[in-house]
Design a protein around this motif. Sequence first.
Motif, short mmCIF file in Angstrom:
data_model
loop_
_atom_site.label_atom_id
_atom_site.label_comp_id
_atom_site.label_asym_id
_atom_site.label_seq_id
_atom_site.Cartn_x
_atom_site.Cartn_y
_atom_site.Cartn_z
N ARG A 359 0.81 -1.23 0.00
CA ARG A 359 0.00 0.00 0.00
C ARG A 359 0.85 1.28 0.00
O ARG A 359 0.76 2.11 0.91
N ALA A 360 1.62 1.45 -1.05
CA ALA A 360 2.48 2.63 -1.18
C ALA A 360 1.69 3.93 -1.10
O ALA A 360 2.20 4.95 -0.60
N ASP A 361 0.46 3.93 -1.59
CA ASP A 361 -0.32 5.17 -1.68
C ASP A 361 -1.34 5.32 -0.56
O ASP A 361 -2.26 6.14 -0.66
N LEU A 362 -1.19 4.57 0.55
CA LEU A 362 -2.16 4.67 1.64
C LEU A 362 -2.23 6.11 2.18
O LEU A 362 -3.30 6.59 2.54
N LEU A 363 -1.11 6.78 2.19
CA LEU A 363 -1.03 8.16 2.69
C LEU A 363 -1.92 9.12 1.88
O LEU A 363 -2.27 10.19 2.35
N LEU A 364 -2.27 8.71 0.66
CA LEU A 364 -3.04 9.60 -0.24
C LEU A 364 -4.53 9.25 -0.27
O LEU A 364 -5.25 9.71 -1.14
N ARG A 365 -4.98 8.44 0.68
CA ARG A 365 -6.38 7.97 0.63
C ARG A 365 -7.37 9.14 0.66
O ARG A 365 -8.41 9.09 0.02
N PHE A 400 3.20 3.87 -8.80
CA PHE A 400 4.44 4.66 -8.80
C PHE A 400 4.22 5.96 -9.57
O PHE A 400 4.56 7.06 -9.10
N ASN A 401 3.63 5.84 -10.76
CA ASN A 401 3.41 7.01 -11.61
C ASN A 401 2.39 7.99 -11.01
O ASN A 401 2.50 9.20 -11.18
N VAL A 406 1.49 13.31 -8.17
CA VAL A 406 1.18 14.04 -6.94
C VAL A 406 2.37 14.93 -6.53
O VAL A 406 2.20 16.05 -6.06
N ALA A 407 3.57 14.39 -6.72
CA ALA A 407 4.78 15.11 -6.29
C ALA A 407 5.16 16.26 -7.22
O ALA A 407 5.84 17.20 -6.81
N TYR A 408 4.70 16.19 -8.46
CA TYR A 408 5.12 17.15 -9.49
C TYR A 408 4.81 18.59 -9.04
O TYR A 408 3.70 18.90 -8.64
N VAL A 413 7.44 17.18 -1.62
CA VAL A 413 7.12 15.77 -1.91
C VAL A 413 8.00 15.32 -3.08
O VAL A 413 8.10 16.03 -4.08
N ALA A 414 8.66 14.17 -2.92
CA ALA A 414 9.55 13.68 -3.99
C ALA A 414 9.41 12.18 -4.16
O ALA A 414 9.15 11.46 -3.18
#
Length: 550
Positions: A359-365, A400-401, A406-408, A413-414
């Motif tokens: 769950r790499a993107d859990l922080l973005l829920r 990943f993409n 989101v970081a762009y 955020v990187a």
Amino acid sequence: MTQYNRWSHPHDIDKRYTKKVAYFSMEFAIHQALKTYSGGLGFLAGSHMRSAFDLHQDMIGIGMLWKFGYYDQERNEDQTMRVLFQEKYYTYLEYSGITVRVDINNHPVVVKAMVLKPEIFGTVPMYFLTTEVPENDHLAQTITQRLYDPEPMARIAQSIVLGIGGAKVVEALGGADIHHMNEGHALPLAFYLYHKYRNVDQVRQRMVFTTHTPEKAGNEEHDIHLLERMGFFNEIPLEEVRNITGMHALMFNHTLAALRLSKVSNGVSKLHGEVAREMWYDNEGVCEIKSITNAQNVPYWMDETMQKALEKDDNAELKRRKAEMKKQLFKLVANQAGKLFRPDVLTIVWARRFAAYKRADLLLRDIDRFFRLIHNPEFPVQVIWAGKPYPFDHGAVQIFNKLVKVAYKRDNVAVLTGYELELSRDLKQGSDIWLNTPRRPREASGTSGMTAAMNGSVNFSIQDGWIPEFARHGENSFIIPIADVTLPDHIQDDADYENMMRILEQEIVPTYYKNRDRWMEIMKQSMRDVIPAFDADRMAHEYYEKMYNY
């Protein structure tokens, strides 16, 4: 060249570790300069080889020499992930003088063993197998090109090279008392031993097995007839294979066969041992499954300055060195992402394989809540993601993409590419919080948090893998309460997300900014508690005690 036909340790063997052990693994993360690994399995195997050397154990490693490595993680023009397969050549590997032959799909294939001598990277002697030799046709030469090739027949061929080719190399070196399979990839080894001794008990006496994953995808299955045609069973008739493995269905389960043909096996944390016993004990004829918790090699991973400052309980030096290590990491962020991160800002890192359950993107829920967290003017937060998805897992690459997008253009955020040994070390040394968000209980061990703790990064984690053996909330870590695992995934995700954000907003961020003394105590307690319990010397010793001498 004369054959390098001895185990050739540069030191006397410690009398506690005199059993000769050959350790078979599809991947080894030994050094940044040797790209023969994808992730945690390789990191663990590399640390084991270093600690076995440090403890003077009578062991060698048997691995594969991947011409293209796993892959090189690059970027497209729009910064999304690009997969690059680039040829590698390692001038410090020497021909061992050992060449063996295996039969794959009724074709003879020549396997050459290259040796990595102990003095190069401080490991036990290691033998890396390659089919990239002029005697082989083009197809045979491609077997050792890519780690975890997506083509099933290529994967089977790789197992035959590692298992049967590796067993023959071990014989050429004078043989071993114990053959240790790190995961089921080298399973043809068992059929080689059976062909030699014609006795299952003789095979079991010589074989031990480590299972690493409760994930279905990690426990390989193949059509038994395809395996037979490919030569996986080393000329043993199919009926005999069925009898000794208890596999009477069409699909042949590698892990189950390994558990039936080994004298003892282990899961890689206490929790994973329980999960593995629950998974496999219902099957007849499986060996005992113990627990030996994974660990990492301290001299390789831990910053010496931090270690000395901790021994002296020198807070000023710990703070100074941590800020220095953050600056070092932020140079990489500036180079890759064009952003200037600040050493005085709380920095959260999520870095590991991009498997779905992690769950790499859990922080973005809840994306708005995420932006509120990172843009709080009073208590700012910096977030870094890194990790290499399996190159053919399009869902993982998409996540990943998504993070890249989101970081762009956001200054705090990187997303970094090239998550290999060196970047892994820099992230652990330069982070304040090491975030770990797997769905419990699907993380067998998860060793990255150990090396983060060694370098003054505080674990913030789901209670999975090794974490229940280490973490005490608010003392040496921050822990996300256990969600009800019987609920559907999305409801578990909601619960984990809510708990994670609550702890971040109400405990972690305020403590970092308002109570630095308490933060330092948590950080130091974490560094103290991780050694020696999660030092690979303890693990390498335990393997002899609980498995090899069993």
